[in-house]
Design a protein around this motif. Structure first.
Motif, mmCIF file in Angstrom:
data_model
loop_
_atom_site.group_PDB
_atom_site.id
_atom_site.type_symbol
_atom_site.label_atom_id
_atom_site.label_comp_id
_atom_site.label_asym_id
_atom_site.label_seq_id
_atom_site.Cartn_x
_atom_site.Cartn_y
_atom_site.Cartn_z
ATOM 1 N N TYR A 1 -21.679 -54.973 60.301
ATOM 2 C CA TYR A 1 -21.048 -56.058 61.047
ATOM 3 C C TYR A 1 -20.737 -55.611 62.470
ATOM 4 N N VAL A 2 -21.003 -56.529 63.415
ATOM 5 C CA VAL A 2 -20.783 -56.266 64.835
ATOM 6 C C VAL A 2 -19.879 -57.356 65.394
ATOM 7 N N GLU A 3 -18.899 -56.944 66.161
ATOM 8 C CA GLU A 3 -17.908 -57.866 66.703
ATOM 9 C C GLU A 3 -18.566 -58.988 67.499
ATOM 10 N N GLY A 4 -18.294 -60.231 67.099
ATOM 11 C CA GLY A 4 -18.821 -61.397 67.788
ATOM 12 C C GLY A 4 -20.178 -61.861 67.305
ATOM 13 N N TYR A 5 -20.853 -61.066 66.433
ATOM 14 C CA TYR A 5 -22.203 -61.416 66.014
ATOM 15 C C TYR A 5 -22.399 -61.401 64.497
ATOM 16 N N GLY A 6 -21.378 -61.060 63.748
ATOM 17 C CA GLY A 6 -21.511 -61.027 62.300
ATOM 18 C C GLY A 6 -22.371 -59.867 61.843
ATOM 19 N N TYR A 7 -23.073 -60.078 60.728
ATOM 20 C CA TYR A 7 -23.874 -59.006 60.148
ATOM 21 C C TYR A 7 -25.225 -58.908 60.856
ATOM 22 N N ILE A 8 -25.576 -57.711 61.298
ATOM 23 C CA ILE A 8 -26.877 -57.454 61.919
ATOM 24 C C ILE A 8 -27.637 -56.493 61.023
ATOM 25 N N ASP A 9 -28.802 -56.916 60.592
ATOM 26 C CA ASP A 9 -29.598 -56.120 59.658
ATOM 27 C C ASP A 9 -30.470 -55.123 60.416
ATOM 28 N N VAL A 10 -31.203 -54.317 59.674
ATOM 29 C CA VAL A 10 -32.195 -53.421 60.261
ATOM 30 C C VAL A 10 -33.417 -54.238 60.639
ATOM 31 N N ALA A 11 -33.996 -53.947 61.801
ATOM 32 C CA ALA A 11 -35.178 -54.681 62.239
ATOM 33 C C ALA A 11 -36.291 -54.549 61.213
ATOM 34 N N ALA A 12 -37.056 -55.625 61.040
ATOM 35 C CA ALA A 12 -38.168 -55.622 60.086
ATOM 36 C C ALA A 12 -39.184 -54.542 60.453
ATOM 37 N N SER A 13 -39.897 -54.037 59.451
ATOM 38 C CA SER A 13 -40.831 -52.940 59.666
ATOM 39 C C SER A 13 -41.964 -53.315 60.617
ATOM 40 N N SER A 14 -42.221 -54.622 60.797
ATOM 41 C CA SER A 14 -43.299 -55.044 61.686
ATOM 42 C C SER A 14 -42.888 -54.960 63.157
ATOM 43 N N LEU A 15 -41.581 -54.790 63.423
ATOM 44 C CA LEU A 15 -41.091 -54.714 64.789
ATOM 45 C C LEU A 15 -40.937 -53.261 65.221
ATOM 46 N N TYR A 16 -40.694 -53.062 66.509
ATOM 47 C CA TYR A 16 -40.531 -51.722 67.030
ATOM 48 C C TYR A 16 -39.169 -51.135 66.689
ATOM 49 N N GLY A 17 -38.163 -51.977 66.543
ATOM 50 C CA GLY A 17 -36.803 -51.504 66.287
ATOM 51 C C GLY A 17 -35.801 -52.579 66.646
ATOM 52 N N ASN A 18 -34.518 -52.263 66.532
ATOM 53 C CA ASN A 18 -33.472 -53.243 66.806
ATOM 54 C C ASN A 18 -33.346 -53.557 68.288
ATOM 55 N N SER A 19 -33.043 -54.818 68.576
ATOM 56 C CA SER A 19 -32.779 -55.244 69.950
ATOM 57 C C SER A 19 -31.449 -54.680 70.416
ATOM 58 N N LEU A 20 -31.262 -54.604 71.742
ATOM 59 C CA LEU A 20 -29.989 -54.206 72.333
ATOM 60 C C LEU A 20 -29.291 -55.434 72.898
ATOM 61 N N CYS A 21 -27.962 -55.422 72.824
ATOM 62 C CA CYS A 21 -27.152 -56.488 73.413
ATOM 63 C C CYS A 21 -26.555 -55.958 74.702
ATOM 64 N N TYR B 1 -32.212 -57.933 74.192
ATOM 65 C CA TYR B 1 -33.485 -57.449 74.709
ATOM 66 C C TYR B 1 -34.218 -56.701 73.593
ATOM 67 N N ALA B 2 -35.409 -57.196 73.288
ATOM 68 C CA ALA B 2 -36.195 -56.617 72.195
ATOM 69 C C ALA B 2 -36.612 -55.188 72.516
ATOM 70 N N CYS B 3 -36.826 -54.414 71.469
ATOM 71 C CA CYS B 3 -37.337 -53.051 71.623
ATOM 72 C C CYS B 3 -38.733 -53.140 72.249
ATOM 73 N N GLY B 4 -38.938 -52.455 73.358
ATOM 74 C CA GLY B 4 -40.198 -52.533 74.069
ATOM 75 C C GLY B 4 -40.127 -53.387 75.312
ATOM 76 N N ALA B 5 -38.976 -54.036 75.553
ATOM 77 C CA ALA B 5 -38.766 -54.786 76.794
ATOM 78 C C ALA B 5 -38.380 -53.794 77.897
ATOM 79 N N PRO B 6 -38.525 -54.180 79.168
ATOM 80 C CA PRO B 6 -38.157 -53.257 80.260
ATOM 81 C C PRO B 6 -36.715 -52.771 80.169
ATOM 82 N N GLN B 7 -35.815 -53.635 79.657
ATOM 83 C CA GLN B 7 -34.405 -53.253 79.539
ATOM 84 C C GLN B 7 -34.136 -52.391 78.301
ATOM 85 N N ASN B 8 -35.112 -52.296 77.412
ATOM 86 C CA ASN B 8 -34.943 -51.548 76.164
ATOM 87 C C ASN B 8 -36.260 -50.856 75.819
#
Length: 331
Positions: A112-132, A138-145
Motif C-alpha cells: 500500500y502506498v499513501e494516496g494510491y492504495g495497493y500497488i502490485d508488482v509490474a506484470a512480467s511483460s513490462l520493464y518494471g514498476n512506474s515511478l510517481c 512515468y513508465a519504466c523506460g521513459a526519459p524520466q524513468n
C-alpha cells in the motif's frame, strides 16, 4: 582541507546491537513489508521485509533483504512491527518516496502506498514498476524513468526489449543488442571458451566489426588445455592481445570508464602459477556493463549463456577476490 571519506569513516551496522541497529535503520532508510513474493512475474507463497537506504553511500549497506535482517538478529523487532502495522500494510501505507526508492532498484514486492492504495508488482511483460514523480506516473523506460544498463541487457537477452530510454545512453532502439554498437549481437560460446567469448563481445562493443568464434579459436589454438577442457590464456598473453587490437582509455577505474561509455574487461583471477617463466595469472573474464551502487556490484556479460552476472565490489575491497581490469576506448 576537506576530509575524504573511506569505508573506515563509517561504523558498520554489523557492529551494532539489535536496538542500536533498529534505531539506525528507522532514521536512515525505508521499510517495506510484503505478504507475497514474485519471482520472474510468478507469485509464490511467502512474506518478508526489505530495507533500503534513503541516501545511498559507497561503503555501507544500501539495501537489506529479509534474510539479511534476520541474520542481524532483528526477528523480534520485525515481528513487533508487523503486529503494530508495518509500512506497506493497509493501515500504514508507504510514502510515495519510499515506493519510488524500492521501485527504482526493482525491489518493490507489492504493498500500500499513501494516496494510491495497493500497488502490485509490474506484470512480467513490462520493464518494471512506474515511478510517481510530481503526481505524474512515468513508465519504466521513459526519459524520466530510464532502464539501468544491466537491466537493458537482461531484457534484451530475454527477447523483451522493445525500445526505450537507458540510463546515461538516452533512447535505445528495439534492434540494439550491444550498447555502443547497433549492428552486432552478444555472442554465445561453450563452457571452456569464456575468455574468447568475452573478447568477441569487447570487439563488437568497440565497433570492430564481425569477429567469429572460429577466428578466435584459431588465434588462441595453442592455449587449449585438454586437461582443463578450456582455453587457458594467462594475463600476459591477454594483455598482449589487447595492446595489439585495442586502445586503452585514459582511466583505470571501472566506474569512470562506465560513465564515459568505455568498454571494460574484468578478469577475476582464479589461478596463479609461478615457475621459471615468472608469475602468470589465469581467470574468469567478463565484460562489465554496469555498476549497481545500491548493491555494490559490478554487473557483467558472461558469454556462455549469455547472461548478466555480478561481481561483489565488497569482496574485491576485502581481498576475497583478485581482479585485473582493462578499460578500453574506440580511439
Amino acid at each position: 582541507m576537506k576530509k575524504s571519506l573511506t569505508e573506515n569513516s563509517f561504523r558498520s551496522i554489523d557492529d551494532m546491537s539489535p536496538d542500536e541497529l533498529k534505531s539506525y535503520l528507522d532514521e536512515n532508510g525505508y521499510w517495506d513489508f510484503y505478504d507475497k513474493i514474485f519471482i520472474e512475474g510468478i507469485e509464490k507463497e511467502g512474506e518478508g521485509v526489505t530495507w533500503i537506504r534513503k541516501h545511498p553511500h559507497e561503503f555501507e549497506y544500501n539495501i537489506l533483504t529479509h534474510e539479511d535482517l534476520i541474520k542481524l538478529q532483528l526477528s523480534t523487532w520485525l515481528q513487533r512491527m508487523r503486529e503494530e502495522g508495518a509500512p506497506g500494510m493497509k493501515n500504514n501505507p508507504n510514502s510515495v518516496e519510499a515506493y519510488n526508492a524500492f521501485a527504482r532498484c526493482d525491489e518493490w514486492r507489492g504493498g500500500y502506498v499513501e494516496g494510491y492504495g495497493y500497488i502490485d508488482v509490474a506484470a512480467s511483460s513490462l520493464y518494471g514498476n512506474s515511478l510517481c514523480l510530481g503526481n505524474s506516473w512515468y513508465a519504466c523506460g521513459a526519459p524520466q524513468n530510464p532502464i539501468r544498463v544491466a537491466k537493458f541487457y537482461k531484457l534484451s537477452l530475454a527477447n523483451r526489449w522493445r525500445g526505450g530510454d537507458v540510463s546515461s545512453w538516452g533512447y535505445v532502439s528495439e534492434n540494439t543488442k550491444i550498447l555502443g554498437c547497433s549492428t552486432e549481437t552478444l555472442t554465445q560460446v561453450g563452457q571452456g571458451e569464456v575468455t574468447l567469448g568475452t573478447l568477441i563481445n569487447v570487439n563488437h562493443s568497440l565497433g570492430h566489426g564481425v569477429v567469429t568464434i572460429e577466428s578466435m579459436k584459431n588465434r588462441f589454438k595453442d592455449f587449449w588445455d585438454t586437461a582443463r577442457n578450456s582455453y587457458q590464456i594467462d594475463d600476459g598473453i591477454l594483455s598482449e592481445y589487447i595492446r595489439q587490437n585495442f586502445y586503452y582509455a585514459q582511466t583505470n577505474d571501472i566506474k569512470e570508464g562506465l560513465a564515459q561509455h568505455k568498454t571494460s574487461l574484468l578478469r577475476q583471477v582464479t589461478r596463479t602459477t609461478d615457475d621459471y617463466q615468472g608469475i602468470k595469472k589465469y581467470g574468469y573474464d567478463v565484460m562489465v556493463v554496469d555498476y549497481n551502487g545500491i548493491k555494490h556490484k559490478y554487473e557483467c556479460i558472461e558469454p556462455t549463456g549469455p547472461s548478466v552476472t555480478s561481481i561483489s565490489e565488497k569482496d574485491i575491497r576485502e581481498g576475497k577476490i583478485e581482479i585485473q581490469t582493462h578499460i578500453l576506448s574506440k580511439s
